[in-house]
Structures are given as C-alpha cells and as structure tokens.
Write a protein that holds these residues in place. Structure first.
Motif, PDB file in Angstrom:
ATOM      1  N   PRO A 197       0.916  -1.146   0.035  1.00  0.00           N
ATOM      2  CA  PRO A 197       0.043  -0.214   0.048  1.00  0.00           C
ATOM      3  C   PRO A 197       0.838   1.242   0.016  1.00  0.00           C
ATOM      4  O   PRO A 197       2.094   1.441   0.753  1.00  0.00           O
ATOM      5  N   ARG A 198       0.331   2.219  -0.745  1.00  0.00           N
ATOM      6  CA  ARG A 198       1.337   3.472  -0.821  1.00  0.00           C
ATOM      7  C   ARG A 198       1.266   4.222   0.500  1.00  0.00           C
ATOM      8  O   ARG A 198       2.509   4.827   0.606  1.00  0.00           O
ATOM      9  N   ALA A 199       0.319   4.324   1.289  1.00  0.00           N
ATOM     10  CA  ALA A 199       0.533   4.916   2.548  1.00  0.00           C
ATOM     11  C   ALA A 199       1.476   4.314   3.423  1.00  0.00           C
ATOM     12  O   ALA A 199       2.256   4.936   4.083  1.00  0.00           O
ATOM     13  N   LEU A 200       1.690   2.944   3.457  1.00  0.00           N
ATOM     14  CA  LEU A 200       2.688   2.386   4.355  1.00  0.00           C
ATOM     15  C   LEU A 200       4.221   2.593   3.611  1.00  0.00           C
ATOM     16  O   LEU A 200       4.926   2.992   4.515  1.00  0.00           O
ATOM     17  N   ARG A 201       4.345   2.924   2.461  1.00  0.00           N
ATOM     18  CA  ARG A 201       5.565   3.285   1.948  1.00  0.00           C
ATOM     19  C   ARG A 201       5.866   4.664   2.088  1.00  0.00           C
ATOM     20  O   ARG A 201       6.978   5.095   2.411  1.00  0.00           O
ATOM     21  N   GLU A 202       4.741   5.506   2.078  1.00  0.00           N
ATOM     22  CA  GLU A 202       4.794   6.874   2.392  1.00  0.00           C
ATOM     23  C   GLU A 202       5.309   7.248   3.970  1.00  0.00           C
ATOM     24  O   GLU A 202       6.093   8.102   4.142  1.00  0.00           O
ATOM     25  N   GLN A 203       5.127   6.097   4.786  1.00  0.00           N
ATOM     26  CA  GLN A 203       5.329   6.378   6.114  1.00  0.00           C
ATOM     27  C   GLN A 203       6.942   6.119   6.388  1.00  0.00           C
ATOM     28  O   GLN A 203       7.388   6.829   7.317  1.00  0.00           O
ATOM     29  N   GLY A 204       7.353   5.412   5.673  1.00  0.00           N
ATOM     30  CA  GLY A 204       9.013   4.973   5.839  1.00  0.00           C
ATOM     31  C   GLY A 204       9.172   4.224   7.168  1.00  0.00           C
ATOM     32  O   GLY A 204       9.879   4.395   7.779  1.00  0.00           O
ATOM     33  N   GLY A 205       8.038   3.372   7.433  1.00  0.00           N
ATOM     34  CA  GLY A 205       8.362   2.630   8.761  1.00  0.00           C
ATOM     35  C   GLY A 205       7.181   1.602   8.853  1.00  0.00           C
ATOM     36  O   GLY A 205       6.554   1.289   7.814  1.00  0.00           O
ATOM     37  N   ARG A 206       7.174   0.803   9.861  1.00  0.00           N
ATOM     38  CA  ARG A 206       6.426  -0.246   9.907  1.00  0.00           C
ATOM     39  C   ARG A 206       4.971   0.153  10.499  1.00  0.00           C
ATOM     40  O   ARG A 206       4.857   1.327  10.900  1.00  0.00           O
ATOM     41  N   PRO A 207       3.846  -0.806  10.124  1.00  0.00           N
ATOM     42  CA  PRO A 207       2.819  -0.388  10.343  1.00  0.00           C
ATOM     43  C   PRO A 207       2.484   0.381  11.889  1.00  0.00           C
ATOM     44  O   PRO A 207       2.951  -0.433  12.827  1.00  0.00           O
ATOM     45  N   GLY A 208       1.982   1.513  12.118  1.00  0.00           N
ATOM     46  CA  GLY A 208       1.943   2.131  13.345  1.00  0.00           C
ATOM     47  C   GLY A 208       3.102   2.786  13.651  1.00  0.00           C
ATOM     48  O   GLY A 208       3.300   3.598  14.721  1.00  0.00           O
ATOM     49  N   GLY A 209       4.148   2.899  12.986  1.00  0.00           N
ATOM     50  CA  GLY A 209       5.308   3.822  13.041  1.00  0.00           C
ATOM     51  C   GLY A 209       5.243   4.804  12.141  1.00  0.00           C
ATOM     52  O   GLY A 209       4.487   6.092  12.614  1.00  0.00           O
ATOM     53  N   GLY A 210       5.893   4.973  11.170  1.00  0.00           N
ATOM     54  CA  GLY A 210       6.013   6.123  10.362  1.00  0.00           C
ATOM     55  C   GLY A 210       6.668   7.294  10.567  1.00  0.00           C
ATOM     56  O   GLY A 210       6.274   8.398  10.346  1.00  0.00           O
ATOM     57  N   THR A 211       7.711   7.128  11.357  1.00  0.00           N
ATOM     58  CA  THR A 211       8.448   8.282  11.662  1.00  0.00           C
ATOM     59  C   THR A 211       9.795   8.382  11.057  1.00  0.00           C
ATOM     60  O   THR A 211      10.593   9.216  11.270  1.00  0.00           O
ATOM     61  N   GLY A 212      10.352   7.476  10.176  1.00  0.00           N
ATOM     62  CA  GLY A 212      11.545   7.313   9.410  1.00  0.00           C
ATOM     63  C   GLY A 212      11.951   8.448   8.604  1.00  0.00           C
ATOM     64  O   GLY A 212      12.400   9.289   8.896  1.00  0.00           O
ATOM     65  N   LEU A 213      11.101   8.693   7.368  1.00  0.00           N
ATOM     66  CA  LEU A 213      11.295   9.737   6.627  1.00  0.00           C
ATOM     67  C   LEU A 213      10.743  11.059   7.002  1.00  0.00           C
ATOM     68  O   LEU A 213      11.364  12.218   6.783  1.00  0.00           O
ATOM     69  N   ALA A 214       9.708  11.039   8.040  1.00  0.00           N
ATOM     70  CA  ALA A 214       9.383  12.398   8.485  1.00  0.00           C
ATOM     71  C   ALA A 214      10.695  12.757   9.310  1.00  0.00           C
ATOM     72  O   ALA A 214      10.953  14.022   9.355  1.00  0.00           O
ATOM     73  N   GLY A 215      11.289  12.046  10.147  1.00  0.00           N
ATOM     74  CA  GLY A 215      12.500  12.581  10.887  1.00  0.00           C
ATOM     75  C   GLY A 215      13.614  12.949  10.058  1.00  0.00           C
ATOM     76  O   GLY A 215      14.301  13.871  10.407  1.00  0.00           O
ATOM     77  N   LEU A 216      13.951  12.252   9.071  1.00  0.00           N
ATOM     78  CA  LEU A 216      14.847  12.554   7.974  1.00  0.00           C
ATOM     79  C   LEU A 216      14.538  13.855   7.247  1.00  0.00           C
ATOM     80  O   LEU A 216      15.440  14.799   7.120  1.00  0.00           O
ATOM     81  N   ALA A 217      13.335  14.180   7.209  1.00  0.00           N
ATOM     82  CA  ALA A 217      13.005  15.384   6.380  1.00  0.00           C
ATOM     83  C   ALA A 217      13.413  16.569   7.352  1.00  0.00           C
ATOM     84  O   ALA A 217      13.846  17.582   6.826  1.00  0.00           O
ATOM     85  N   GLU A 218      13.183  16.481   8.579  1.00  0.00           N
ATOM     86  CA  GLU A 218      13.536  17.441   9.579  1.00  0.00           C
ATOM     87  C   GLU A 218      14.950  17.776   9.494  1.00  0.00           C
ATOM     88  O   GLU A 218      15.515  18.681   9.681  1.00  0.00           O
ATOM     89  N   ARG A 219      15.651  16.728   9.503  1.00  0.00           N
ATOM     90  CA  ARG A 219      17.078  16.590   9.738  1.00  0.00           C
ATOM     91  C   ARG A 219      17.567  17.367   8.513  1.00  0.00           C
ATOM     92  O   ARG A 219      18.762  17.939   8.521  1.00  0.00           O
ATOM     93  N   VAL A 220      17.064  16.820   7.158  1.00  0.00           N
ATOM     94  CA  VAL A 220      17.673  17.312   6.013  1.00  0.00           C
ATOM     95  C   VAL A 220      17.303  18.836   6.005  1.00  0.00           C
ATOM     96  O   VAL A 220      18.239  19.734   5.504  1.00  0.00           O
TER      97      VAL A 220
END
Length: 421
Positions: free
Chosen positions: A370-393
């Motif tokens: 599912p695209r929503a899970l790919r956009e999360q960048g983490g496991r179901p219920g997580g979703g902080t990976g790419l969001a945290g990277l966006a802040e760091r970048v």
C-alpha cells in the motif's frame, strides 16, 4: 552491554549524581540554620537589656529573619505557609501597643529588610495558584510596617502614617519586580532544560531507529529467508550465520554508544563517545556492500569522486542516514525488489543530489505494498522514519522527497551549496 569497557551498571552515574545532590542539601540547610540562629540571637539579646515592651518587636524581627533566611520546605511547612503566617503576625503586631513606641525603631529596619527579602522569595518561588495571596499578605506587611511606630507614637498621626507607608511601598515594589524577573528567568531556564532533554531523547531515538533498526531488520529478513530456503547447503548456512553475527555486533555497538551517552560519570554527563560515529558519503560503498550481501536484488552505486568529503560533517551524516533509511525501507516494504540504484552526484549549481530507487525485477512487483505504508517510511503504526529525515535534512538547508518512481519507489535528497564546507 559489551564493548564499552566501563560497564559499572546502568544506574551508577545517576546514583552518584543523586548522592551528590542529597549530600549538598543537608550542608546547605546546616549553613542556613547557623545564619538563622545568629540572626535570631542578635535580635533577641538586646531585648533582655530593654524594657518589657521591647520583647514583641524583637520576637517579630527574629521570626521574620528566620523565615526569610531558611531553606524551605521544613518538614510539612512550605515557604507559602511560613510567609503567610509571618505576614499575618506582623500585621497583627502593628495594631498592638507595646509600651514606648520608640522601642520599635531599634528593630524596625531589620524587620523591614527581612520582609523585603521574604517578599522577593515568595514572588519567585511560590506556585502560581497561591503567589497572589501570599505575596499580597507579605507585601502588605512590608508596606504597613511603619504603622507599628506611627500608630502608637503621640507625636505622629494619619499624615505621617500615610507618608511612611507610601515610602515603604517603593522598596516593596522593587522586591516584587526582582522576584518577578527571577521567576521569569527560572521559567525560561526550566523550559530550555525541558527542550534540551526532549532533543536528547529524540536524538537517541533517531540513532536507534537509523542504525539499530537497520541491522535488526537485516537479521530478521535473513532468518526468514533461511526458513524458506530448505535446499541450501552447510556452506551457505555458515555464510548466513556469519552475516547475522556481524549485523548483530554492529547493532550492539550502536546500542553501546547510545547507552554510553545516557550515563553520567562523576556527576557530569558524558559527551564522548557520541551515540554513533559520524558517517559520510565515503562510507556508502561499505553500506551498499553489506546491503547487497543480504538481498537478492541487483544493487548499484554511482558515487562521483568529487562528492565524498565536500559537505560539512552534519550534512555528510545526514546524507548517509538518508541512504540508510531508504535501504531499510526497501528491506521492509519491497523485499522482492529486483534492483536498487543508489546515486550521489553534484548538480549543475553545485548542490549534492542523492537518490535511492528500487524497481521490480522479472516477475516481481513492488506495487503490491500500500502506498500509505510506503510513504510512512516505517512499520505499520510507526511512520517516523522519513518524517524525521525530512526534519534533519531541512536543518542543514536541504529538501527530501519520496514517492512512486517507474515501477517502484524513490527517495531523493538535495543538499544545497550552503551546507558545503
């Protein structure tokens, strides 16, 4: 943990810090207690050489000095209760006749100073729900203290009382202003400490997510692959176990470094070693090599020679983490990807561009996720990976994008010239 070389227990440093605080507090109380006793004795001794009417002003002055100098709370008595009680007694003493009015002038300046100090402490330290009431009582006691003389002296009247009360209002207002200013500084300091602690927790969480989760994900996938592949021989099993062992050791090393930053030694927070050593674009070949050894996909790396080492240390580490997070997401969400392409190059205007793209191989499809899970960048219920990277970048002036690309998914990052050393 292994590898730290100084493992004396997870709470040793914290216990040392708490012990130091507990040892310091009784010493401070003893020091204040000595000063309170000396001040009270200095106020009470002259009363024994004076007429009986001097006892009341001497006792009130000694009480005000003790309350103003003591460390609160004392038992169940808080600063608010002690200050309110002292203020009420002082106001009551103003209305009592104690013989010759001139006797009050000997102790009046000392009690005035004690009440001003107490007013500053009340405004600064008493909680907001009670500071108005207690501060008002203490301020009234300081302002109306001259009435103890003017109300009972035959040569003074209402005019002198009003004039001296108005004169006493000036230092009382000054003590209130000092207390409010120090209270605001304390609030800002507490807010800054809370923000610093939150940032430290987030940094630890990011390090655990970026490095430990990456290695653990590889271990899990290797173990799952071993269960499905029943035809592999002893040599392949040994190679598999060796890769799992190396990934586990790297995860333990990252955890050791993270735990080391949370410990305290000799009452000071450790600043070294950092949670994880700084990585950079020069470390990408090693990272890609480990990833390629643990996946069946075709992995390629395109790294221009003039790119590695051109960014600041923060930007280099951020670029490494972008690639690491993208590869971790490929492992989690596109395990059947047929190819993975990693590219790092300079743009026409000198910016550094990174991209990690996965695509389907023959007979494979990464679009089933599912695209929503790919956009999360983490496991179901997580979703902080790419969001945290966006802040760091964003913190180094760059931009991060992630979305569908051809038959797969791509994570791209652009670090501007301003981040170049």
């Amino acid at each position: 943990m292994t590898g730290s070389g100084r493992d004396t227990g997870p709470d040793t440093g914290a216990l040392r810090g708490l012990t130091g605080m507990k040892d310091n507090l009784p010493a401070r109380r003893r020091w204040r207690r000595g000063w309170c006793g000396a001040a009270a004795a200095a106020m009470l001794l002259p009363a024994f050489l004076s007429p009986p009417g001097a006892c009341l002003p001497a006792v009130m002055t000694a009480l005000a000095l003790v309350v103003a100098l003591s460390v609160w709370p004392v038992g169940r008595v808080s600063l608010a209760r002690a200050a309110a009680g002292t203020a009420v007694l002082s106001l009551a003493a103003d209305t009592v006749s104690f013989g010759k009015a001139g006797l009050a002038l000997l102790w009046l300046p000392f009690e005035a100073v004690a009440l001003l100090v107490l007013l500053e402490r009340v405004v600064r330290h008493v909680p907001g729900s009670r500071v108005g009431l207690v501060g008002g009582l203490t301020g009234a006691a300081a302002v109306l203290l001259p009435l103890r003389f003017t109300l009972h002296a035959p040569q003074t009247g209402i005019k002198e009382s009003v004039f001296l009360a108005a004169l006493a209002f000036v230092p009382a207002a000054g003590a209130t202003g000092v207390g409010l200013y120090l209270r605001s500084l304390d609030r800002r300091r507490a807010h800054a400490v809370a923000l610093a602690r939150r940032e430290q927790r987030l940094e630890v969480a990011r390090d655990l997510h970026d490095f430990v989760a990456h290695e653990v994900t590889g271990i899990v996938l290797e173990a799952q692959a071993a269960q499905l592949d029943e035809d592999s021989g002893p040599g392949e099993h040994r190679a598999l176990l060796h890769r799992i062992e190396q990934a586990g050791l790297r995860a333990l090393d990252s955890m050791d470094r993270t735990v080391a930053t949370l410990r305290e030694a000799d009452g000071r927070t450790w600043e070294e070693p950092p949670p994880t050593r700084p990585h950079g674009l020069a470390d990408l070949p090693e990272l890609i090599g480990r990833f390629a050894a643990m996946t069946a996909a075709e992995v390629t790396l395109s790294l221009e020679d003039e790119v590695a080492g051109t960014l600041s240390r923060e930007a280099e580490d951020t670029a490494y983490r972008v690639v690491l997070e993208a590869l971790t997401n490929v492992r989690r969400h596109a395990p059947r990807a047929g190819r993975v392409e990693v590219r790092a190059a300079r743009s026409a205007d000198g910016d550094v561009e990174l991209s990690v793209a996965d695509g389907a191989g023959p007979g494979a499809s990464t679009g089933a996720l599912p695209r929503a899970l790919r956009e999360q960048g983490g496991r179901p219920g997580g979703g902080t990976g790419l969001a945290g990277l966006a802040e760091r970048v964003g913190a180094v002036g760059g931009a991060l994008e992630a979305g569908p690309y051809a038959q797969g998914w791509r994570v791209s990052c652009r670090l501007p010239v301003s981040a170049v050393r």
